[in-house]
Scaffold this active site. Sequence first.
Site, PDB file in Angstrom:
ATOM      1  N   ARG A  56       0.815  -1.224   0.000  1.00  0.00           N
ATOM      2  CA  ARG A  56       0.000   0.000   0.000  1.00  0.00           C
ATOM      3  C   ARG A  56       0.848   1.273   0.000  1.00  0.00           C
ATOM      4  O   ARG A  56       0.523   2.230  -0.683  1.00  0.00           O
ATOM      5  CB  ARG A  56      -0.923  -0.007   1.209  1.00  0.00           C
ATOM      6  CG  ARG A  56      -1.977  -1.105   1.104  1.00  0.00           C
ATOM      7  CD  ARG A  56      -3.088  -0.766   2.002  1.00  0.00           C
ATOM      8  NE  ARG A  56      -4.043  -1.832   2.135  1.00  0.00           N
ATOM      9  CZ  ARG A  56      -4.969  -1.840   3.068  1.00  0.00           C
ATOM     10  NH1 ARG A  56      -5.038  -0.852   3.928  1.00  0.00           N
ATOM     11  NH2 ARG A  56      -5.825  -2.823   3.130  1.00  0.00           N
ATOM     12  N   ASP A 157     -15.525   9.220   8.973  1.00  0.00           N
ATOM     13  CA  ASP A 157     -14.416   8.249   8.887  1.00  0.00           C
ATOM     14  C   ASP A 157     -13.127   9.046   8.780  1.00  0.00           C
ATOM     15  O   ASP A 157     -13.133  10.195   8.314  1.00  0.00           O
ATOM     16  CB  ASP A 157     -14.583   7.358   7.646  1.00  0.00           C
ATOM     17  CG  ASP A 157     -13.791   6.060   7.761  1.00  0.00           C
ATOM     18  OD1 ASP A 157     -14.399   5.011   8.051  1.00  0.00           O
ATOM     19  OD2 ASP A 157     -12.544   6.094   7.579  1.00  0.00           O
TER      20      ASP A 157
HETATM   21  C1  LIG Z   1     -13.314  -2.315   8.933  1.00  0.00           C
HETATM   22  S1  LIG Z   1     -13.984  -0.747   8.573  1.00  0.00           S
HETATM   23  C2  LIG Z   1     -15.591  -0.892   9.339  1.00  0.00           C
HETATM   24  C3  LIG Z   1     -16.667  -0.201   8.527  1.00  0.00           C
HETATM   25  C4  LIG Z   1     -18.077  -0.311   9.083  1.00  0.00           C
HETATM   26  N1  LIG Z   1     -18.201   0.336  10.369  1.00  0.00           N
HETATM   27  C5  LIG Z   1     -18.537  -1.760   9.184  1.00  0.00           C
HETATM   28  O1  LIG Z   1     -18.617  -2.298  10.298  1.00  0.00           O
HETATM   29  O2  LIG Z   1     -18.814  -2.372   8.148  1.00  0.00           O
HETATM   30  C6  LIG Z   1     -13.093   0.322   9.723  1.00  0.00           C
HETATM   31  C7  LIG Z   1     -13.158   1.795   9.357  1.00  0.00           C
HETATM   32  O3  LIG Z   1     -12.647   2.574  10.442  1.00  0.00           O
HETATM   33  C8  LIG Z   1     -11.910   3.658   9.909  1.00  0.00           C
HETATM   34  N2  LIG Z   1     -10.932   4.181  10.897  1.00  0.00           N
HETATM   35  C9  LIG Z   1      -9.703   3.692  11.209  1.00  0.00           C
HETATM   36  N3  LIG Z   1      -9.112   4.447  12.152  1.00  0.00           N
HETATM   37  C10 LIG Z   1      -9.984   5.443  12.444  1.00  0.00           C
HETATM   38  C11 LIG Z   1      -9.950   6.553  13.329  1.00  0.00           C
HETATM   39  N4  LIG Z   1      -8.895   6.791  14.117  1.00  0.00           N
HETATM   40  N5  LIG Z   1     -11.016   7.386  13.359  1.00  0.00           N
HETATM   41  C12 LIG Z   1     -12.085   7.154  12.561  1.00  0.00           C
HETATM   42  N6  LIG Z   1     -12.185   6.129  11.703  1.00  0.00           N
HETATM   43  C13 LIG Z   1     -11.148   5.284  11.636  1.00  0.00           C
HETATM   44  C14 LIG Z   1     -11.260   3.082   8.657  1.00  0.00           C
HETATM   45  O4  LIG Z   1     -10.891   4.101   7.754  1.00  0.00           O
HETATM   46  C15 LIG Z   1     -12.344   2.155   8.129  1.00  0.00           C
HETATM   47  O5  LIG Z   1     -13.129   2.770   7.158  1.00  0.00           O
END
Ligand SMILES: C[S@@+](CC[C@H](N)C(=O)[O-])C[C@H]1O[C@@H](n2cnc3c(N)ncnc32)[C@H](O)[C@@H]1O
Length: 289
Positions: A56, A157
């Site tokens: 990445r 996000d």
């Molecule tokens: C695995 S996805 C989950 C998406 C959704 N909530 C679901 O359960 O299907 C995790 C998300 O958290 C976001 N994320 C990671 N670190 C974060 C942070 N410090 N603050 C906000 N979002 C964050 C990532 O960019 C990603 O889009």
Amino acid sequence: MTDHRERGVDAGQWTSGGIERDLVLTDADFARIRELIYLRAGIVLAEHKREMVYSRLAKRLRHYGITRFTDYLTRLERQPDAKEWEAFTNALTTNLTAFFREAHHFPLLAEHIKQQQTPVTIWCSAASTGEEPYSIAMTLLETLGPKAAQAKVIATDIDTDALSKARAGIYPLEQVRKLDEVRVKRFFQKGTGGHAGLARIRPEVSSLVEFLPLNLLAPQWPVKGPFDAVFCRNIMIYFDKDTQAKILKRFAPLMKPDALLFAGHSENFSYISDAFKLRGQTVYTLAKR
Ligand SMILES: C[S@@+](CC[C@H](N)C(=O)[O-])C[C@H]1O[C@@H](n2cnc3c(N)ncnc32)[C@H](O)[C@@H]1O
């Protein structure tokens, strides 16, 4: 693993584990990346994520014509306000999601919003590419009918690339076909011509959702409660216990007394915070109302 041994910059391409590499990622670089993403986003990157990190971030190095991760990281660290931090963070997030993921949450949400008097406001705090907040908006439309127009889903996000995809609201038809047929017809427009094979969220759904960048670690959150429900699903697993506890503590005052907090399938908040108590399968309410 020795697949990231440092080789001379001029050593040309080298292969390991079947992957051809032309950039240098040392153990020290990987440790530094883990530290930086932890400090920036709270994400604890596992040791086995080296391959992911390499592939990445390699794109970012190639973009700048840099061959050693150490040079890229030094450049990044020297400029705390550089726009590149956004690309670095976006590259290291995991955005896996789906429409109506953890399906049992949505009938519960529907029941809950039926009981609310005032316009409903819901915060989806790790919205990724939009499938989750749009599923919430569809539930609002199904439950409230025309009154849903007064409801709002704030979807946030840290990953600005994921948010751009979410705002566009265009998904492969294959992914959308997994939904109930009635929902597909009601909430999506199928693409034709150059858009064949794609489906777009109808404006009726997207108009209920507002997308904003928000880092759950930031000292200020640009969202205002009180919310009827907060979705925080499949993000806490990337944080350590201390970070999880701090975030949960900050959710509590943003929630209405009977609000619901939705967690991911492998997340358990009972052990982390006494601000919330379990109300159903991975669903919480405030302990003190
Ligand atoms: C695995 S996805 C989950 C998406 C959704 N909530 C679901 O359960 O299907 C995790 C998300 O958290 C976001 N994320 C990671 N670190 C974060 C942070 N410090 N603050 C906000 N979002 C964050 C990532 O960019 C990603 O889009």
